[in-house]
Design an enzyme around this catalytic site. Structure first.
Site, PDB file in Angstrom:
ATOM      1  N   CYS A 226     -56.951  60.936  61.441  1.00  0.00           N
ATOM      2  CA  CYS A 226     -57.633  60.305  62.576  1.00  0.00           C
ATOM      3  C   CYS A 226     -58.030  61.353  63.619  1.00  0.00           C
ATOM      4  O   CYS A 226     -57.187  62.046  64.185  1.00  0.00           O
ATOM      5  CB  CYS A 226     -56.703  59.254  63.190  1.00  0.00           C
ATOM      6  SG  CYS A 226     -57.202  58.689  64.816  1.00  0.00           S
TER       7      CYS A 226
ATOM      8  N   CYS B 284     -17.323  40.072  53.364  1.00  0.00           N
ATOM      9  CA  CYS B 284     -18.086  41.139  52.693  1.00  0.00           C
ATOM     10  C   CYS B 284     -18.536  42.203  53.697  1.00  0.00           C
ATOM     11  O   CYS B 284     -19.258  41.902  54.653  1.00  0.00           O
ATOM     12  CB  CYS B 284     -19.293  40.511  51.986  1.00  0.00           C
ATOM     13  SG  CYS B 284     -20.614  41.655  51.572  1.00  0.00           S
TER      14      CYS B 284
ATOM     15  N   CYS C  49     -22.279  42.660  53.972  1.00  0.00           N
ATOM     16  CA  CYS C  49     -22.890  41.550  54.721  1.00  0.00           C
ATOM     17  C   CYS C  49     -22.777  41.790  56.215  1.00  0.00           C
ATOM     18  O   CYS C  49     -23.708  41.518  56.983  1.00  0.00           O
ATOM     19  CB  CYS C  49     -22.212  40.226  54.367  1.00  0.00           C
ATOM     20  SG  CYS C  49     -22.261  39.810  52.611  1.00  0.00           S
TER      21      CYS C  49
ATOM     22  N   CYS D 202     -56.479  60.949  67.050  1.00  0.00           N
ATOM     23  CA  CYS D 202     -55.072  61.370  67.062  1.00  0.00           C
ATOM     24  C   CYS D 202     -54.981  62.894  67.195  1.00  0.00           C
ATOM     25  O   CYS D 202     -54.139  63.424  67.930  1.00  0.00           O
ATOM     26  CB  CYS D 202     -54.368  60.925  65.781  1.00  0.00           C
ATOM     27  SG  CYS D 202     -54.470  59.149  65.455  1.00  0.00           S
TER      28      CYS D 202
END
Length: 435
Positions: free
Chosen positions: A51, A184, A187, A54
């Site tokens: 870009c 767990c 988890c 950019c």
């Protein structure tokens, strides 16, 4: 330009910054640790190496980072290489700059100038606002740490044996469902990521994609029904389809990226609206990054069949580009002359098409044929930053006339007034005028 017409909507690779710069190079592996879990204010640039805008920003970004060192963190993400991070924060064009303040899951768009001076001023203004919030007691530590402590799980839907079918299977929406066990460890590690992703996905999809959770140790019927053998197991549910296993990463950015892909795949094509009032044009062009507008020939020139043919082409293109989340509009030639004039269409060459970036008040015109191939090439070029653009006439959306919607029928010629000539003595008149 910050949006599609300035550089591109599509994400692409090579970094602009090195370890010697004061700009922190960010990626999916360090983003949570550096930004989300941080109490610091961050200014982050999402860029693509190809870009041009950019590349122009890079020296000013480095200079601002040095000036703000120790005060505000300045980072950069190659969003072409790390598409999941760009997608997570709704990045559609380059460069996009976002301010990550008190609530790291809801960064603000930076709207200031692109010089180092303007960037520093914008950062200091944001910092002052953050400090005021903290003084007033509105904001404590990082949003992530509050979530990790088990706080913000409100957007994760608790699913049970009793409500699962009604909420998930009978829904027309997409669901990502985690089957977990309270004991767990994996988890527990997933919990804050799942909660943060749930909030972001709910906001970005306007509630069309949901994240749910099932305690498989309590609701064993569901766990057995879907063959859950280990924890956590994540499954994707779409209406009318067999559930599929989620195969992606477990960070919030990975989860959000997959959810947004599912949303795009299942989203209906955007509605094609006739421009009947100022509200329709304004809402569509301001709510979407890009609005695609067709000016179709007068109904007397094409008839209903011809007009429907053009509208069908547009609807096919709206379907093809639905992942872009653009707005789609049309009007009849001559109905909105101020709009035509502001786009340089004005009175000829119908059907015509323009794509407007209302945030930058820039537009591009379709130069090829008004066909699936021609429009596809036009929009594809815009998506990769090609094609010429111009400023909308007057620098603002034009005045729009309120008109009646097309009734779907062929046009009718206006009826002329009829004159009864039976009482006129033409011969007498002619005789008086004779030479």
């Amino acid at each position: 330009m910050n949006g599609v017409l300035g550089c591109s909507l599509v994400l692409a690779v090579q970094g602009f910054y090195s370890a010697s710069d004061d700009v922190v190079e960010l990626n999916p592996s360090n983003f949570n640790r550096e930004v989300i879990q941080s109490d610091s204010l961050w200014l982050i640039e999402f860029y693509a190496p190809w870009c041009g805008h950019c590349q122009n920003l890079t020296p000013d970004w480095k200079k601002a980072a040095t000036a703000l060192k120790g005060i505000v963190k300045v980072g950069a993400i190659d969003a072409d290489q790390h598409k999941s991070l760009g997608g997570q924060y709704g990045v559609r064009g380059f460069p996009t700059i976002k301010i990550f303040g008190a609530n790291k899951n809801k960064p603000e768009d930076y709207q200031g100038g692109r010089s180092s001076q303007a960037i520093v001023e914008g950062a200091m203004n944001a910092l002052r606002s953050l400090v005021k919030e903290r003084l007033s007691g509105k904001s404590g530590g990082s949003d992530y740490s509050r979530q990790s402590g088990g706080g913000s799980k409100k957007d994760v839907v608790e699913l049970t044996d009793d409500n699962f079918d009604k909420m998930v299977l009978d829904s027309g929406d997409v669901w990502l469902v985690e089957f977990f066990a309270p004991w767990c460890g994996h988890c527990k590690n997933l919990e804050p990521e799942w909660a943060a992703a749930a909030s972001a996905v709910k906001e970005q999809t306007k509630g069309k994609v949901h994240l749910g959770a099932v305690d498989a140790t309590v609701h064993q019927g569901l766990a057995s029904r879907y063959g859950i053998r280990g924890f956590p197991t994540i499954k994707i549910f779409r209406k009318g389809e067999e559930p599929e296993d989620y195969q992606g990463g477990r960070s919030r950015s990975d989860i959000i990226a997959r959810a947004m892909d599912l949303f795009s795949d299942n989203a209906p094509p955007p509605e094609l609206l006739e421009i009947l009032s100022e509200d329709i044009l304004k809402k569509t062009c301001e709510d979407y990054q890009l609005c695609v507008i067709a000016v179709l020939p007068h109904i007397l020139d094409t008839g209903a069949a011809g007009r429907n043919g053009y509208l069908e082409v547009m609807m096919k293109m709206a379907e093809k580009y639905k992942k872009k989340m653009w707005g789609w509009l049309w009007t009849e030639a001559g109905a909105q002359m101020d709009l035509e004039a502001s786009l340089g269409i004005g009175g000829f060459g119908y059907p015509a098409m323009a794509a407007i970036n209302a945030r930058k008040m820039k537009f591009a015109l379709l130069r090829g044929s008004f066909s699936e191939t021609g429009i596809h090439e036009f929009l594809r070029d815009l998506s990769v930053g090609r094609g010429s653009t111009a400023t909308v006439g007057g620098g603002a959306l034009p005045k729009i006339n309120t008109v009646e919607p097309w009734d779907g029928k062929d046009g009718e010629l206006p009826v002329e007034d009829e004159y009864d000539l039976s009482d006129v003595d033409l011969d007498d008149d002619f005789e008086r005028d004779e030479l």
